[in-house]
Design an enzyme around this catalytic site. Structure first.
Site, short mmCIF file in Angstrom:
data_model
loop_
_atom_site.label_atom_id
_atom_site.label_comp_id
_atom_site.label_asym_id
_atom_site.label_seq_id
_atom_site.Cartn_x
_atom_site.Cartn_y
_atom_site.Cartn_z
N ASP A 105 32.45 36.48 37.43
CA ASP A 105 31.93 35.39 38.25
C ASP A 105 33.06 34.95 39.17
OD1 ASP A 105 31.27 32.86 39.29
OD2 ASP A 105 30.06 32.33 37.55
N ARG A 127 38.79 16.83 39.25
CA ARG A 127 39.28 18.06 39.88
C ARG A 127 39.70 17.74 41.31
NH1 ARG A 127 34.82 22.70 39.10
NH2 ARG A 127 33.76 21.26 40.51
N PHE A 171 30.89 28.41 32.83
CA PHE A 171 29.98 27.54 33.56
C PHE A 171 28.58 27.64 32.93
CE2 PHE A 171 27.30 26.20 37.12
CZ PHE A 171 27.97 25.05 37.51
N TYR A 193 29.18 28.78 49.09
CA TYR A 193 29.23 27.40 49.61
C TYR A 193 30.50 26.67 49.22
CZ TYR A 193 26.98 26.92 45.00
OH TYR A 193 26.66 27.04 43.66
N LYS A 194 31.40 27.32 48.47
CA LYS A 194 32.66 26.68 48.13
C LYS A 194 33.72 27.06 49.17
CE LYS A 194 31.47 26.89 43.19
NZ LYS A 194 31.09 25.49 43.01
#
Length: 404
Positions: free
Chosen positions: A204, A378, A127, A229-230
């Site tokens: 991560d 995705r 990322f 927040y995922k």
């Protein structure tokens, strides 16, 4: 396809976690939300919890709430995430800053741990935040970056890491689940490879926490960072958490020396004296309001167990792969995720040259997947808030948009 929808209905009927679908707030006009791997849906109880916070904890107790509950919240919430989702004993996880800030703190601390180790290992396709931070730390310290370039679908494997680590490696920094393909890295095996070279290992966890069981303590992980927040549904901008193995606390020194990591927070002394426990990763006043929403999701995960959440994740992503094979592959859509559910996280990525325009059309129609440059969609399937029917509905909508 009727067969796919019938299969999805049967799977939903047999789903032991199906009752939790009603715990999430409705989104009028949205018939399939397939982006829970980017932003989890809010729980229905959140508006009242926020109102109670403003009315009582903040509005009535005022500054007294710091002594009564808020001072301890970063550590208490960190311990809870550690117990429910990370396989981490108390005193090793803390909720604090953004993902970027926490990665920087730990990466910079690792870079300074041993002057004889002058290399950082990171994946070239990681990322952007992880890569950019590694470049910045290398520039600050004069270290050399060693880039891994693994298979784009199957991700980093132990042999990839073994080929680049050496006695010069200070830190290996990788993602547990690849944000593009969803490939699930072998955390214990890769951590062992890093340790065999004498290097520290950082993970991560942004795309795995809350959907993939893990055992950070048992697997020997040195440090880890993850967002909330995922799959933890903490809301946009909710703070990240950091894990630092107990043996490194008070030894590794993080670079942002704020008052919250001082040995005595309220001494207001003339010089910085760091605390020797997990609080050392804090810097400034924690974002208390932003820590509220994730607590309800932690309740659901704890009640469900992370093992059952993972089982449903495998079921959802397996169904998405099957739906791709039957409805999208004939239209030239490529599967960009591993086929084996054991090697895959919580999302499935598919590719087609027209997917940028397709995504715009889907969003307009209330089907919400996630577009990733250059041509990937995705399908993010958050197990507690996503049904099998919703998954198939989304794939069929992709098919129809392509045909259109």
């Amino acid at each position: 396809m009727t067969d796919l929808l019938d299969t999805a209905r049967a799977l939903d009927d047999a789903d032991p976690l199906a009752a939790h679908l009603d715990a999430f707030a409705e989104a009028p006009g949205v018939s399939a939300y397939l982006d829970g791997n980017s932003l989890g849906r809010p729980l229905k109880v959140i508006p009242e919890k926020l109102a109670a916070f403003v009315r009582d904890d903040w509005g009535t107790r005022l500054i007294r709430s710091w002594d009564e509950q808020w001072m301890a919240l970063p550590l208490e919430l960190g311990d809870r995430i550690g117990r429910i989702a990370l396989g981490a004993a108390p005193g090793q996880t803390v909720v604090a800053d953004s993902t970027s800030v926490l990665i920087y703190k730990l990466m910079r601390a690792a870079a300074a741990a041993d002057a004889a180790r002058t290399e950082l290992v990171i994946e070239a396709g990681n990322f952007p935040t992880d890569r950019f931070l590694a470049e910045g730390v290398a520039a600050e310290t004069g270290m050399t970056l060693r880039w891994l370039e693994p298979d784009p679908v199957h991700g980093v494997r132990p042999a990839d890491v073994a080929a680049v680590v050496s006695e010069r490696t200070a830190l290996v920094s990788l993602s547990h689940v690849d944000y593009r393909s969803g490939a699930l890295a072998d955390m214990p095996a890769i951590t062992a490879v890093a340790h065999q070279a004498g290097a520290l290992m950082m993970w991560d966890l942004c795309h795995s926490v809350g959907v993939i069981p893990m055992q950070l303590d048992a697997w020997g992980v040195d440090m880890a960072v993850g967002c909330t927040y995922k799959y933890l549904n903490g809301g946009p901008g909710s703070p990240a958490f950091a894990y630092l193995r107990r043996e490194h606390q008070g030894v590794l020194q993080q670079p942002i020396q704020g008052w919250w990591s001082a040995a005595d927070i309220f001494a207001m002394g003339p010089e910085y004296v760091p605390v020797g426990d997990i609080r050392q990763l804090l810097s400034g006043t924690p974002p208390v309001t932003s820590m509220l929403a994730m607590q309800g999701m932690l309740d659901l995960i704890e009640e469900s167990t992370i093992e059952l959440v993972r089982a449903k994740s495998r079921s959802l992503t397996d169904l998405a792969v099957r739906a791709h094979d039957e409805t999208l592959a004939p239209l030239g859509v490529r599967l960009l995720s591993p086929r084996d559910a054991e090697s895959r996280g919580g999302h499935v990525t598919i590719g087609h040259p027209d997917f940028r325009a397709v995504t715009q059309r889907l969003w307009a129609d209330g089907i919400i997947p996630d577009f990733r440059f250059p041509d990937g969609i995705r399908l993010g399937l958050s197990p507690l808030s996503t049904s099998h029917v919703e998954t198939v509905t989304g794939v069929l909508a992709v098919r129809d948009a392509l045909r259109g």
